[in-house]
Design an enzyme around this catalytic site. Structure first.
Site, PDB file in Angstrom:
ATOM      1  N   ARG A  89       0.843  -1.200   0.000  1.00  0.00           N
ATOM      2  CA  ARG A  89       0.000   0.000   0.000  1.00  0.00           C
ATOM      3  C   ARG A  89       0.876   1.248   0.000  1.00  0.00           C
ATOM      4  O   ARG A  89       2.051   1.209   0.325  1.00  0.00           O
ATOM      5  CB  ARG A  89      -0.887   0.026   1.251  1.00  0.00           C
ATOM      6  CG  ARG A  89      -2.073  -0.924   1.206  1.00  0.00           C
ATOM      7  CD  ARG A  89      -2.914  -0.749   2.461  1.00  0.00           C
ATOM      8  NE  ARG A  89      -3.526   0.552   2.538  1.00  0.00           N
ATOM      9  CZ  ARG A  89      -3.377   1.400   3.569  1.00  0.00           C
ATOM     10  NH1 ARG A  89      -2.639   1.082   4.591  1.00  0.00           N
ATOM     11  NH2 ARG A  89      -3.969   2.580   3.557  1.00  0.00           N
ATOM     12  N   LYS A 154       3.763  -6.022  12.265  1.00  0.00           N
ATOM     13  CA  LYS A 154       3.116  -6.329  10.979  1.00  0.00           C
ATOM     14  C   LYS A 154       3.568  -7.675  10.415  1.00  0.00           C
ATOM     15  O   LYS A 154       4.744  -7.949  10.258  1.00  0.00           O
ATOM     16  CB  LYS A 154       3.416  -5.217   9.968  1.00  0.00           C
ATOM     17  CG  LYS A 154       2.737  -5.451   8.629  1.00  0.00           C
ATOM     18  CD  LYS A 154       2.432  -4.192   7.896  1.00  0.00           C
ATOM     19  CE  LYS A 154       1.897  -4.495   6.506  1.00  0.00           C
ATOM     20  NZ  LYS A 154       1.423  -3.303   5.805  1.00  0.00           N
ATOM     21  N   ARG A 285      -1.082   5.165  12.990  1.00  0.00           N
ATOM     22  CA  ARG A 285      -0.039   4.702  13.928  1.00  0.00           C
ATOM     23  C   ARG A 285      -0.573   4.728  15.329  1.00  0.00           C
ATOM     24  O   ARG A 285      -1.198   5.723  15.743  1.00  0.00           O
ATOM     25  CB  ARG A 285       1.137   5.668  13.839  1.00  0.00           C
ATOM     26  CG  ARG A 285       2.453   4.960  13.735  1.00  0.00           C
ATOM     27  CD  ARG A 285       3.583   5.933  13.670  1.00  0.00           C
ATOM     28  NE  ARG A 285       4.101   6.163  15.001  1.00  0.00           N
ATOM     29  CZ  ARG A 285       4.997   7.098  15.288  1.00  0.00           C
ATOM     30  NH1 ARG A 285       5.419   7.924  14.359  1.00  0.00           N
ATOM     31  NH2 ARG A 285       5.451   7.214  16.513  1.00  0.00           N
TER      32      ARG A 285
END
Ligand code: BTN
Length: 288
Positions: A89, A154, A285
């Protein structure tokens, strides 16, 4: 065989050489069509139009996009052992070494253009989390819109691309990357994790589990919309009630994350009022 192994070595695949000959390092389990099909629920298997596994490609999303331009329709699935130009992305690249992770793209056709696709990428995140959790991994979560987190780092992501008529018949390419056994020295510019610690899991099992969740979701999404998957998304929400920072182009907004709306927008409480933010260019975030 010999030629193939040489080629793999050139691509950076760990090969063991000894007196008996050459072989793949035992950490490398290649993707296998029978293995993936066996790990899929029969009703999801029936929704596959084709399952293609390639050794190496620029991006599985590009391969599926090109295929859709030749033959439209739903259910074409492509997996690669390696991507040379994997995309993430926000214009980022996606680190895609050979034989280590999952790089998967699925093509699906919808009527009604971009409007019916609102929230689809979030729902795909739910399908991936359900699959991972179903294989016994507990601490899996989602960071808006569709980052897959393991213990807060992640582990996977979703890149949706669209072709065709933006208000009519369109084709969606659902690209999924999941870190399975990323080399420890991989150059990734954010905290990351992989699933290598998950007992009994293999890439083929995980791929089958993801496709089992994904195929019915893609089939039903047009009639259900994101609203149907919202609650499930919230159950995986990593930042609910926490302070977060959104970057929306040049604007930076901070607030408490209240949740997601029926169309997949993220809702923030800032200065006493709630505001919804949506769009592909936003990044989030956690601040806690
Ligand atoms: C993200 O940035 O979070 C999305 C990553 C999506 C990566 C996958 S890997 C398979 C497919 N092909 C690509 O080039 N990208 C997606």
């Amino acid at each position: 065989m010999w030629k193939h192994l040489n080629q793999l070595e050139e691509w950076g695949v760990p090969i063991v050489k000894n007196r008996q000959g050459y072989r793949l390092h035992e950490d490398v389990e290649l993707l296998s069509k029978p293995g993936i099909l066996a790990a899929m629920a029969p009703h999801s298997r029936r929704m596959l139009k084709e399952l293609l596994i390639v050794d190496r490609v620029d991006s599985t999303n590009t391969l599926v996009r090109n295929r859709l331009a030749e033959t439209a329709g739903s259910g074409f699935v492509c997996l690669a052992e390696q991507q040379t130009q994997g995309r993430g992305r926000l214009g980022r690249s996606w680190v895609s070494p050979f034989g280590r992770n999952i790089y998967l793209s699925v093509g699906w056709e919808y009527e009604g253009g971009a409007a019916v696709l609102e929230g689809l990428s979030l729902a795909v995140g739910v399908a991936i989390c359900d699959a991972i959790k179903g294989l016994g991994v507990v601490d899996v979560a989602l960071k808006w819109p569709n980052d897959i987190l393991l213990e807060g780092r992640k582990t996977g992501g979703v890149l949706l691309e669209m072709t065709g008529d933006p208000v009519g018949r369109c084709q969606v390419i659902v690209g999924i990357g999941i870190n399975f056994a990323m080399p420890p020295d991989a150059e990734i510019d954010q905290p990351w994790a992989d699933l290598s610690g998950a007992a009994g899991m293999t890439r083929n099992l995980l791929t089958g589990a993801v496709l089992s969740e994904l195929m019915p979701l893609l089939r039903d999404f047009q009639s259900r919309g994101f609203r149907h998957y919202r609650e499930a998304w919230e159950r995986f929400n990593a930042h609910r009630g926490q302070r977060v920072r959104l970057t929306v182009g040049r604007e930076v907004v901070e607030g408490i994350l209240c949740g997601v709306s029926d169309n997949g927008a993220v809702v923030l409480q800032t200065e006493g009022r709630q505001r919804a933010y949506s769009g592909g260019e936003i990044s989030l975030r956690g601040l806690e």
